[in-house]
Design a protein around this motif. Structure first.
Motif, PDB file in Angstrom:
ATOM      1  N   ALA B 160       0.834  -1.203   0.000  1.00 29.47           N
ATOM      2  CA  ALA B 160       0.000   0.000   0.000  1.00 29.47           C
ATOM      3  C   ALA B 160       0.870   1.255   0.000  1.00 29.47           C
ATOM      4  O   ALA B 160       0.587   2.223  -0.720  1.00 29.47           O
ATOM      5  N   ILE B 161       1.937   1.236   0.778  1.00 34.09           N
ATOM      6  CA  ILE B 161       2.811   2.406   0.820  1.00 34.09           C
ATOM      7  C   ILE B 161       3.502   2.616  -0.525  1.00 34.09           C
ATOM      8  O   ILE B 161       3.656   3.746  -0.986  1.00 34.09           O
ATOM      9  N   SER B 162       3.893   1.506  -1.147  1.00 30.67           N
ATOM     10  CA  SER B 162       4.483   1.631  -2.484  1.00 30.67           C
ATOM     11  C   SER B 162       3.513   2.332  -3.422  1.00 30.67           C
ATOM     12  O   SER B 162       3.899   3.203  -4.213  1.00 30.67           O
ATOM     13  N   ALA B 163       2.258   1.943  -3.329  1.00 31.28           N
ATOM     14  CA  ALA B 163       1.246   2.564  -4.181  1.00 31.28           C
ATOM     15  C   ALA B 163       1.128   4.059  -3.879  1.00 31.28           C
ATOM     16  O   ALA B 163       1.063   4.895  -4.794  1.00 31.28           O
ATOM     17  N   TYR B 164       1.134   4.389  -2.608  1.00 35.21           N
ATOM     18  CA  TYR B 164       1.023   5.797  -2.220  1.00 35.21           C
ATOM     19  C   TYR B 164       2.213   6.604  -2.733  1.00 35.21           C
ATOM     20  O   TYR B 164       2.068   7.724  -3.203  1.00 35.21           O
ATOM     21  N   GLU B 165       3.395   6.012  -2.650  1.00 39.60           N
ATOM     22  CA  GLU B 165       4.581   6.732  -3.130  1.00 39.60           C
ATOM     23  C   GLU B 165       4.488   6.978  -4.625  1.00 39.60           C
ATOM     24  O   GLU B 165       4.827   8.056  -5.110  1.00 39.60           O
ATOM     25  N   GLY B 166       4.005   5.963  -5.337  1.00 40.15           N
ATOM     26  CA  GLY B 166       3.819   6.145  -6.778  1.00 40.15           C
ATOM     27  C   GLY B 166       2.779   7.211  -7.060  1.00 40.15           C
ATOM     28  O   GLY B 166       2.937   8.031  -7.982  1.00 40.15           O
ATOM     29  N   TRP B 167       1.748   7.233  -6.255  1.00 37.25           N
ATOM     30  CA  TRP B 167       0.668   8.203  -6.423  1.00 37.25           C
ATOM     31  C   TRP B 167       1.181   9.635  -6.224  1.00 37.25           C
ATOM     32  O   TRP B 167       0.880  10.542  -6.995  1.00 37.25           O
ATOM     33  N   LEU B 168       1.992   9.807  -5.200  1.00 39.50           N
ATOM     34  CA  LEU B 168       2.508  11.143  -4.901  1.00 39.50           C
ATOM     35  C   LEU B 168       3.533  11.584  -5.943  1.00 39.50           C
ATOM     36  O   LEU B 168       3.678  12.778  -6.212  1.00 39.50           O
ATOM     37  N   ALA B 169       4.222  10.611  -6.526  1.00 41.63           N
ATOM     38  CA  ALA B 169       5.264  10.952  -7.492  1.00 41.63           C
ATOM     39  C   ALA B 169       4.670  11.397  -8.831  1.00 41.63           C
ATOM     40  O   ALA B 169       5.267  12.218  -9.530  1.00 41.63           O
ATOM     41  N   ASP B 174      -3.760   7.629 -10.593  1.00 39.99           N
ATOM     42  CA  ASP B 174      -4.978   7.367  -9.831  1.00 39.99           C
ATOM     43  C   ASP B 174      -4.634   6.393  -8.707  1.00 39.99           C
ATOM     44  O   ASP B 174      -4.116   5.303  -8.958  1.00 39.99           O
ATOM     45  N   LEU B 175      -4.946   6.775  -7.484  1.00 37.44           N
ATOM     46  CA  LEU B 175      -4.556   5.967  -6.331  1.00 37.44           C
ATOM     47  C   LEU B 175      -5.146   4.568  -6.383  1.00 37.44           C
ATOM     48  O   LEU B 175      -4.455   3.575  -6.150  1.00 37.44           O
ATOM     49  N   ALA B 176      -6.436   4.500  -6.711  1.00 36.45           N
ATOM     50  CA  ALA B 176      -7.105   3.196  -6.734  1.00 36.45           C
ATOM     51  C   ALA B 176      -6.425   2.251  -7.716  1.00 36.45           C
ATOM     52  O   ALA B 176      -6.223   1.063  -7.429  1.00 36.45           O
ATOM     53  N   THR B 177      -6.071   2.784  -8.881  1.00 33.86           N
ATOM     54  CA  THR B 177      -5.407   1.963  -9.898  1.00 33.86           C
ATOM     55  C   THR B 177      -4.070   1.437  -9.388  1.00 33.86           C
ATOM     56  O   THR B 177      -3.751   0.262  -9.539  1.00 33.86           O
ATOM     57  N   LEU B 178      -3.296   2.338  -8.772  1.00 31.42           N
ATOM     58  CA  LEU B 178      -1.990   1.932  -8.261  1.00 31.42           C
ATOM     59  C   LEU B 178      -2.116   0.896  -7.150  1.00 31.42           C
ATOM     60  O   LEU B 178      -1.382  -0.092  -7.112  1.00 31.42           O
ATOM     61  N   LEU B 179      -3.051   1.130  -6.249  1.00 31.02           N
ATOM     62  CA  LEU B 179      -3.258   0.172  -5.171  1.00 31.02           C
ATOM     63  C   LEU B 179      -3.646  -1.184  -5.745  1.00 31.02           C
ATOM     64  O   LEU B 179      -3.179  -2.229  -5.301  1.00 31.02           O
ATOM     65  N   ASP B 180      -4.504  -1.138  -6.756  1.00 24.25           N
ATOM     66  CA  ASP B 180      -4.942  -2.376  -7.379  1.00 24.25           C
ATOM     67  C   ASP B 180      -3.751  -3.129  -7.961  1.00 24.25           C
ATOM     68  O   ASP B 180      -3.639  -4.347  -7.832  1.00 24.25           O
TER      69      ASP B 180
END
Lengths: 191, 191
Positions: B160-169, B174-180
């Motif tokens: 989840a944190i990896s997804a958040y980091e990608g989202w912020l970068a 889209d957060l949902a897509t990255l988390l998925d």
DNA sequence: ACACTAATGGCACCCAGCGCCACAAAGATA
DNA sequence: TATCTTTGTGGCGCTGGGTGCCATTAGTGT
């Protein structure tokens, strides 16, 4: 080669020794830097020249062991599957000699069992993860900042910590065995 | 139901508002609790009754949202594979309405971009992981302290944190897509 | 008006951590 | 031997987070 200037009044090892003794007696939070300084027989100000913060004392010389970790990974056969190279690398890095097990256990128990240290460990963890991320990036021709390397690093860390927690919870457990078990999960991500 | 005693002089929301404004202006480290107190128009001492520490302010009411997370997981169909239930649960928990995205982004950027907060977040992360560990334990008939539930919690967090980091970068991500994407890796551990 | 209740906020204090700087202890040089 | 240079020491004073204590304040209920 000859030393110049005033010689140091103590050493990292001495400070660690005194500090761990006090931590064991009274608990991490109830030991002040002044206490440690008195025990070592050195000025409080001097302690901060050997360790950036009180929280850094339990980690000892961890930062310099990471160079060793880098070499372990770098020397892995390139024909080894990536997940297995990381798996073996983590096992090798955590392979402490029998005689060093008890102090290692004390150290990790302190770190993983003290809230203030759990928080501060984030910085050590980040450097540890970076070692793995760099290796994965090199093997896969990616940047260390790409998602895959970072994720492998994070997941490896999570698995390693799980193994450590299991190790500390069970006095009879073998760290290498536990690490081997949890790290096996890595295979799923990388294949 | 009726309120008794002296009414509060402020609220968590007001404090968060003032604090975030100051953090944005001068950076987290260059804002003191006294600064925030002055901005809110309240005593410094009072701030510590609303937030345990300065580091807790950016997390806001996170602790109380975890109850919601528990309910999300509890309401997952039992015939759903475990990995998919966790996967969907994490997505649902992080599904913020469009209007709330910008402040959520600011909050997470502050937390993930400030060393002091990265460290302190360990405690929030631990509670988040426990929610997952408890769910996994219940579904599998294990104790929440067993290795599997804890490992699933840790790995989920790492992903989840990896997804958040990608989202912020990436401003367009889209957060949902990255988390998925990142959470898909969970499948490997649990099958 | 008088209790009762609950929050406020000032005060004093502890401790980690830092900048400053005078000083101490060694080797090098003459 | 005296002095210079280098390098570590450690005291002093300060900032800032965090806490215990407690008198005060602003409400509600009788």
């Amino acid at each position: 080669m000859s030393s110049r200037g005033r010689p140091g009044a103590t050493s990292h090892a001495r400070i660690e020794e005194s500090a761990f003794r006090l931590f064991a007696e009274r608990g991490f939070d109830d030991v002040t830097m002044a206490d440690i300084a008195a025990e070592v027989g050195v000025g409080r100000r001097t302690l901060f020249r050997y360790f950036e913060s009180k929280n850094d004392i339990p980690w000892g010389q961890f930062a310099s062991t990471l160079e060793h970790f880098r070499q372990i990974l770098a020397s892995m056969p390139v024909d080894l599957p990536l997940w297995e190279a990381v798996h073996r690398g983590v096992l090798a890095f955590n392979d402490v000699p029998d005689s060093a097990v008890p102090p290692h256990r004390d150290r990790m128990r302190l770190i993983l069992g003290t809230p203030a240290l759990q928080a501060h460990s984030v910085h050590q963890y980040a450097e540890w993860r970076d070692v793995i991320a760099d290796y994965v990036a090199r093997r896969r021709g990616l940047e260390p900042t790409d998602i895959l390397p970072r994720t492998v690093g994070s997941v490896s860390l999570a698995l390693a910590i799980s193994a450590y927690e299991g190790w500390l919870a069970d006095p009879n457990a073998d760290l290498a065995t536990l690490l081997d078990q949890t790290m096996t999960s890595l295979r799923g991500y990388l294949s």
